[in-house]
Design a protein around this motif. Structure first.
Motif, mmCIF file in Angstrom:
data_model
loop_
_atom_site.group_PDB
_atom_site.id
_atom_site.type_symbol
_atom_site.label_atom_id
_atom_site.label_comp_id
_atom_site.label_asym_id
_atom_site.label_seq_id
_atom_site.Cartn_x
_atom_site.Cartn_y
_atom_site.Cartn_z
ATOM 1 N N PRO A 2 -25.983 -0.248 19.389
ATOM 2 C CA PRO A 2 -24.762 -0.975 18.921
ATOM 3 C C PRO A 2 -23.496 0.406 19.284
ATOM 4 O O PRO A 2 -24.122 1.197 20.093
ATOM 5 C CB PRO A 2 -25.363 -0.372 17.942
ATOM 6 C CG PRO A 2 -26.134 -0.018 17.654
ATOM 7 C CD PRO A 2 -27.329 0.252 18.103
ATOM 8 N N LEU A 3 -22.660 -0.904 19.177
ATOM 9 C CA LEU A 3 -21.639 0.454 19.896
ATOM 10 C C LEU A 3 -21.271 1.436 18.818
ATOM 11 O O LEU A 3 -21.649 1.593 17.610
ATOM 12 C CB LEU A 3 -20.441 -0.700 19.846
ATOM 13 C CG LEU A 3 -18.709 -0.702 20.714
ATOM 14 C CD1 LEU A 3 -18.135 -1.485 20.612
ATOM 15 C CD2 LEU A 3 -18.519 0.594 20.441
ATOM 16 N N ASP A 4 -20.557 2.685 19.547
ATOM 17 C CA ASP A 4 -20.488 4.277 19.171
ATOM 18 C C ASP A 4 -19.423 4.101 18.673
ATOM 19 O O ASP A 4 -18.909 4.840 19.169
ATOM 20 C CB ASP A 4 -21.463 5.024 20.287
ATOM 21 C CG ASP A 4 -21.259 6.265 19.473
ATOM 22 O OD1 ASP A 4 -20.061 6.417 18.529
ATOM 23 O OD2 ASP A 4 -21.422 7.415 20.532
ATOM 24 N N TYR A 5 -19.059 3.745 17.532
ATOM 25 C CA TYR A 5 -17.610 3.886 17.537
ATOM 26 C C TYR A 5 -16.714 5.243 16.937
ATOM 27 O O TYR A 5 -15.875 4.999 16.659
ATOM 28 C CB TYR A 5 -17.246 2.649 15.722
ATOM 29 C CG TYR A 5 -17.039 1.354 16.510
ATOM 30 C CD1 TYR A 5 -16.598 1.436 16.945
ATOM 31 C CD2 TYR A 5 -18.237 0.532 16.218
ATOM 32 C CE1 TYR A 5 -15.363 -1.085 17.027
ATOM 33 C CE2 TYR A 5 -18.073 -0.668 15.894
ATOM 34 C CZ TYR A 5 -16.902 -1.334 16.421
ATOM 35 O OH TYR A 5 -16.113 -2.552 17.319
ATOM 36 N N THR A 6 -17.611 6.036 16.729
ATOM 37 C CA THR A 6 -17.121 7.806 16.870
ATOM 38 C C THR A 6 -16.223 7.612 17.822
ATOM 39 O O THR A 6 -15.818 8.878 17.984
ATOM 40 C CB THR A 6 -18.559 8.941 15.584
ATOM 41 O OG1 THR A 6 -19.322 7.782 14.761
ATOM 42 C CG2 THR A 6 -17.753 9.472 15.713
ATOM 43 N N THR A 7 -17.638 7.439 18.666
ATOM 44 C CA THR A 7 -16.819 8.549 20.013
ATOM 45 C C THR A 7 -16.003 7.350 20.950
ATOM 46 O O THR A 7 -14.696 8.305 21.420
ATOM 47 C CB THR A 7 -18.716 8.074 21.708
ATOM 48 O OG1 THR A 7 -19.609 8.216 21.265
ATOM 49 C CG2 THR A 7 -17.515 8.813 22.916
ATOM 50 N N LEU A 8 -15.866 6.179 20.481
ATOM 51 C CA LEU A 8 -14.683 5.444 20.636
ATOM 52 C C LEU A 8 -13.403 5.885 19.821
ATOM 53 O O LEU A 8 -12.346 5.995 21.214
ATOM 54 C CB LEU A 8 -15.176 3.567 20.463
ATOM 55 C CG LEU A 8 -13.718 2.679 20.970
ATOM 56 C CD1 LEU A 8 -13.829 2.403 23.334
ATOM 57 C CD2 LEU A 8 -14.276 1.727 20.520
ATOM 58 N N ALA A 9 -13.624 5.811 18.448
ATOM 59 C CA ALA A 9 -12.512 6.774 18.481
ATOM 60 C C ALA A 9 -11.674 7.720 18.815
ATOM 61 O O ALA A 9 -10.227 7.947 18.843
ATOM 62 C CB ALA A 9 -12.488 6.774 16.511
ATOM 63 N N ARG A 10 -12.715 8.324 18.888
ATOM 64 C CA ARG A 10 -12.503 10.463 19.783
ATOM 65 C C ARG A 10 -11.832 9.612 20.811
ATOM 66 O O ARG A 10 -10.712 10.542 21.334
ATOM 67 C CB ARG A 10 -13.553 11.265 19.675
ATOM 68 C CG ARG A 10 -14.085 11.831 18.906
ATOM 69 C CD ARG A 10 -14.901 12.884 18.555
ATOM 70 N NE ARG A 10 -15.702 13.366 17.511
ATOM 71 C CZ ARG A 10 -16.729 13.078 17.290
ATOM 72 N NH1 ARG A 10 -17.476 13.328 18.815
ATOM 73 N NH2 ARG A 10 -17.663 13.548 16.204
ATOM 74 N N THR A 11 -12.431 8.941 21.988
ATOM 75 C CA THR A 11 -11.748 8.867 23.383
ATOM 76 C C THR A 11 -10.189 8.818 22.748
ATOM 77 O O THR A 11 -9.267 8.647 23.995
ATOM 78 C CB THR A 11 -12.654 7.926 24.112
ATOM 79 O OG1 THR A 11 -14.034 8.366 23.413
ATOM 80 C CG2 THR A 11 -11.874 7.594 25.488
ATOM 81 N N ILE A 12 -10.286 7.597 22.271
ATOM 82 C CA ILE A 12 -8.663 6.937 21.806
ATOM 83 C C ILE A 12 -7.928 7.629 21.138
ATOM 84 O O ILE A 12 -6.724 7.808 21.549
ATOM 85 C CB ILE A 12 -9.036 5.749 20.460
ATOM 86 C CG1 ILE A 12 -9.534 4.591 21.704
ATOM 87 C CG2 ILE A 12 -7.267 5.006 20.670
ATOM 88 C CD1 ILE A 12 -9.726 3.250 21.085
ATOM 89 N N ALA A 13 -7.840 8.709 20.063
ATOM 90 C CA ALA A 13 -7.829 8.882 19.889
ATOM 91 C C ALA A 13 -7.017 11.063 20.525
ATOM 92 O O ALA A 13 -6.016 11.012 20.788
ATOM 93 C CB ALA A 13 -8.535 10.021 18.266
ATOM 94 N N SER A 14 -7.610 11.081 21.556
ATOM 95 C CA SER A 14 -7.176 12.286 22.455
ATOM 96 C C SER A 14 -6.051 11.377 23.109
ATOM 97 O O SER A 14 -5.614 11.792 23.581
ATOM 98 C CB SER A 14 -8.519 12.142 23.175
ATOM 99 O OG SER A 14 -9.465 11.727 23.861
ATOM 100 N N LEU A 15 -6.863 9.703 24.203
ATOM 101 C CA LEU A 15 -6.096 9.701 25.029
ATOM 102 C C LEU A 15 -4.434 9.662 24.762
ATOM 103 O O LEU A 15 -3.767 9.410 25.070
ATOM 104 C CB LEU A 15 -6.658 7.930 25.908
ATOM 105 C CG LEU A 15 -7.562 8.565 26.488
ATOM 106 C CD1 LEU A 15 -8.439 6.731 26.216
ATOM 107 C CD2 LEU A 15 -7.573 8.449 27.590
#
Ligand code: SME
Length: 150
Positions: A2-15
């Protein structure tokens, strides 16, 4: 997996940390989400550009129709009702707008600003039937909230 939304959210937040322009934010969210999972064949935003009207915004995938009135298609229903639309079978959704004949299922979330006003909808299409889950709804809603309602 399953997609790791915690990591995805962190990436988008930092970008997007210091960014306030809505289109720059939408383009970045679209890119990151589209590339995060093979289930997603079309990912993008339709923006509220006039009362009762959605126009296409940043997206990835094949071309999408340019305008959708509130109340029409899955996107228009999400914009009008303010409710997430999880559609396991697009053929069973009355008035579904077929931008690609390969689309089998769809998820549309309203996008709100800090004042709670709907500024857009976020649309994900999949060529697989029943591709979307409640985990997608929760994970994507958190990302949209953290990006556009801050
Ligand atoms: N299927 C959507 C239209 C947009 S495209 O899928 C990109 C709808 O019914 O609102």
């Amino acid at each position: 997996m399953p997609l790791d939304y915690t990591t995805l959210a962190r990436t988008i937040a930092s970008l997007t940390e210091a960014e306030t322009d809505a289109v720059a934010l939408m383009a970045t969210v679209t890119c990151e989400v589209f590339h995060a999972d093979d289930r997603f064949d079309w990912v993008g935003f339709y923006r509220v550009t006039a009362p009762g009207l959605l126009k296409i915004g940043p997206y990835q995938g094949g071309h999408g129709c340019l305008q959708i009135p509130f109340g029409k298609g899955v996107c228009g229903v999400a914009a009008q009702s303010g409710a997430v639309q999880l559609v396991p079978d697009v053929e069973a959704f009355p008035g579904h707008i077929a931008c690609a004949s390969s689309t089998r299922s769809e998820l549309v979330l309203p996008v709100r600003d800090a004042a709670g006003k709907i500024i857009a909808v976020f649309d994900l299409d999949s060529d697989r039937p029943d591709a979307f889950t409640q985990a997608d709804v929760t994970g994507l809603a958190e990302i949209l909230d953290a990006t556009f309602a801050r």
